[in-house]
Scaffold this active site. Structure first.
Site, PDB file in Angstrom:
ATOM      1  N   LYS A   2      -8.781   3.002   1.976  1.00 38.97           N
ATOM      2  CA  LYS A   2      -8.813   2.038   3.078  1.00 38.97           C
ATOM      3  C   LYS A   2     -10.249   1.784   3.542  1.00 38.97           C
ATOM      4  CE  LYS A   2      -4.310   1.397   3.358  1.00 38.97           C
ATOM      5  NZ  LYS A   2      -3.711   0.109   2.970  1.00 38.97           N
ATOM      6  N   SER A  31      -6.201   0.156   7.170  1.00 34.27           N
ATOM      7  CA  SER A  31      -5.648   1.178   8.077  1.00 34.27           C
ATOM      8  C   SER A  31      -6.751   1.734   8.965  1.00 34.27           C
ATOM      9  CB  SER A  31      -5.043   2.330   7.273  1.00 34.27           C
ATOM     10  OG  SER A  31      -4.707   3.403   8.145  1.00 34.27           O
ATOM     11  N   GLY A  48       0.840  -1.192   0.000  1.00 32.89           N
ATOM     12  CA  GLY A  48       0.000   0.000   0.000  1.00 32.89           C
ATOM     13  C   GLY A  48       0.872   1.237   0.000  1.00 32.89           C
ATOM     14  N   TYR A  58      -6.050   8.204   0.494  1.00 32.88           N
ATOM     15  CA  TYR A  58      -5.665   7.154   1.445  1.00 32.88           C
ATOM     16  C   TYR A  58      -6.866   6.734   2.288  1.00 32.88           C
ATOM     17  CZ  TYR A  58      -2.859   4.603   4.866  1.00 32.88           C
ATOM     18  OH  TYR A  58      -2.328   3.605   5.673  1.00 32.88           O
TER      19      TYR A  58
END
Ligand SMILES: NC(=O)c1ccc[n+]([C@@H]2O[C@H](COP(=O)([O-])OP(=O)(O)OC[C@H]3O[C@@H](n4cnc5c(N)ncnc54)[C@H](OP(=O)(O)O)[C@@H]3O)[C@@H](O)[C@H]2O)c1
Length: 280
Positions: A183, A135, A94, A179
Site C-alpha cells: 500500500k 490503505s 486487494g 500489506y
C-alpha cells in the site's frame, strides 16, 4: 425499439476492479452516471454481482479476470475499450494480511495495480480519472529504506521477488509487512505516474481508507490480529469504523470533475487514525 434493458450507450465507462464490499458499493455509485464494467476474480460471484447491479437499473456487465495475470489484464482493457470511452477507473481489489502470504499479497496489491495502471493509461483521454484504493496501513509504518523503495518502484520487471529477497530478510517477509509495503508503494506509484497520466489530460490518485465495515474489515477483526486492531481503533478521532457509503463518496468525488485539479496524491479516508497515531 429495444425494451427491458438497462443499456445506456451514451454514458462514459467506469471500470471497477474488485467486486468485494467496497468494489460493489463503488460500482453502485458510479453506475448512476456511468456504464459499469465490473472485473473481479470469482466467476460465480460475478454473475450474482451483475444481476444485483442490473436489478438497480445500472448498465453493468461483470467480467471474470485475474489482476495478477498480464494477459487477463490486457483482455480486460480491450473489452473495456469496446464498451466506450473510459472516464473512470476505480481499482478496489486487494488482499488483506489475513487472506494471503507475502508473495500473493504483493502480487495482487502491487503487481496487479501496476498492471492495470499501465493498461488503463492506454485507454486514458482528457477527463479520465483513475482512483486506486490503498490503505491507511501504508501511512502507519515507517517508510522503507531507499534500496527497498527502488525495488518496489519497479514491480513489473522480471525478477521482482528475487530482488526483494536481496533487500528484505526472509524473517521480515510476513503478510502484514507485504500489506504495508504494497500500500505504501501503491501511493507512491500514483505520485510517480501523475506526469504520464497528465500527458494524456488524465488524473491518477490513491484513496487510503482506515478501518471500514466490509467483509474484509470483519475478517481482520477475527483471530490473532483482533486485539491489535481494536487497540489501534480505540485511538480513532472519529470513534467508529467507516462505511462503504463513505468510501464510495470519496471515490465518486476523486473521479469527478469537482476534483479536476487533484492528481498524483493520496486522500486519507481513515477517521483520523493516521493523524492520531503519527502526528506531525
Ligand atoms: N475493509 C477495510 O477495512 C479496508 C481498510 C483499508 C483498505 N482496504 C482496501 O480496500 C480494498 C477493498 O477492500 P474490501 O474490504 O472491499 O475487500 P474484499 O471485500 O475482500 O474485496 C476485495 C476483492 O478483491 C478481489 N480480488 C482479490 N484477488 C484478485 C485477483 N487476483 N484478481 C481480481 N480480483 C481479485 C476479490 O475478488 P472476488 O471476490 O471476485 O474473488 C474481492 O472481491 C482493498 O484494496 C483493501 O486493501 C480495506
Amino acid at each position: 425499439m429495444q425494451t427491458g434493458t438497462n443499456e445506456r450507450p451514451g454514458l462514459p465507462v467506469a471500470l471497477v476492479i474488485g467486486g468485494g464490499g467496497m468494489g460493489m458499493s463503488a460500482a453502485r455509485r458510479l453506475g448512476q452516471s456511468h456504464r459499469v464494467v465490473l472485473a473481479s476474480q470469482s466467476a460465480a460471484k460475478n454473475a450474482v454481482r451483475e444481476a444485483a447491479l442490473r436489478e438497480d437499473g445500472i448498465d453493468a456487465v461483470a467480467v471474470q479476470f485475474d489482476v495478477t495475470d498480464p494477459d487477463s489484464v490486457a483482455r480486460l482493457a480491450g473489452f473495456t475499450a469496446g464498451r466506450g470511452p473510459l472516464r473512470t477507473l476505480a481499482h478496489v481489489a486487494g488482499l488483506s494480511p489475513s487472506t494471503g502470504d507475502w508473495r500473493l499479497i504483493l502480487s495482487v496489491n502491487l503487481i496487479g495495480t501496476a498492471l492495470t495502471e499501465r493498461a488503463c493509461l492506454e485507454l486514458a483521454a482528457p477527463g479520465t480519472a483513475a482512483v486506486f484504493v490503498s490503505s491507511s496501513a501504508g501511512h502507519l509504518a515507517e517508510p522503507p529504506p531507499a534500496n527497498v523503495a527502488a525495488v518496489l518502484d519497479d514491480p513489473l520487471t522480471p525478477g521482482f521477488f528475487g530482488r526483494l529477497n536481496e533487500v528484505i530478510p526472509a524473517g521480515e517477509q510476513t503478510p502484514l509487512q507485504a500489506y504495508r509495503l504494497s500500500k505504501w508503494a501503491l501511493n507512491r506509484m500514483c505520485r510517480r505516474r501523475a506526469a504520464a497520466w497528465g500527458a494524456r489530460g488524465a488524473r491518477i490518485v490513491s484513496m487510503s481508507p482506515g478501518p471500514i465495515a466490509t467483509p474484509m474489515g470483519a475478517r481482520e477483526l477475527e483471530g490473532p490480529s483482533r486485539a491489535v486492531k481494536l487497540k489501534l481503533m480505540e485511538r480513532l478521532p472519529i470513534a467508529r469504523e467507516g462505511t462503504m457509503v463513505e468510501t464510495a463518496d470519496a471515490i465518486e468525488f476523486l473521479a469527478s470533475d469537482k476534483a479536476s485539479y487533484i492528481t498524483g496524491t493520496d486522500l486519507l479516508v481513515d477517521g483520523g487514525i493516521v493523524a492520531a497515531t503519527r502526528p506531525a
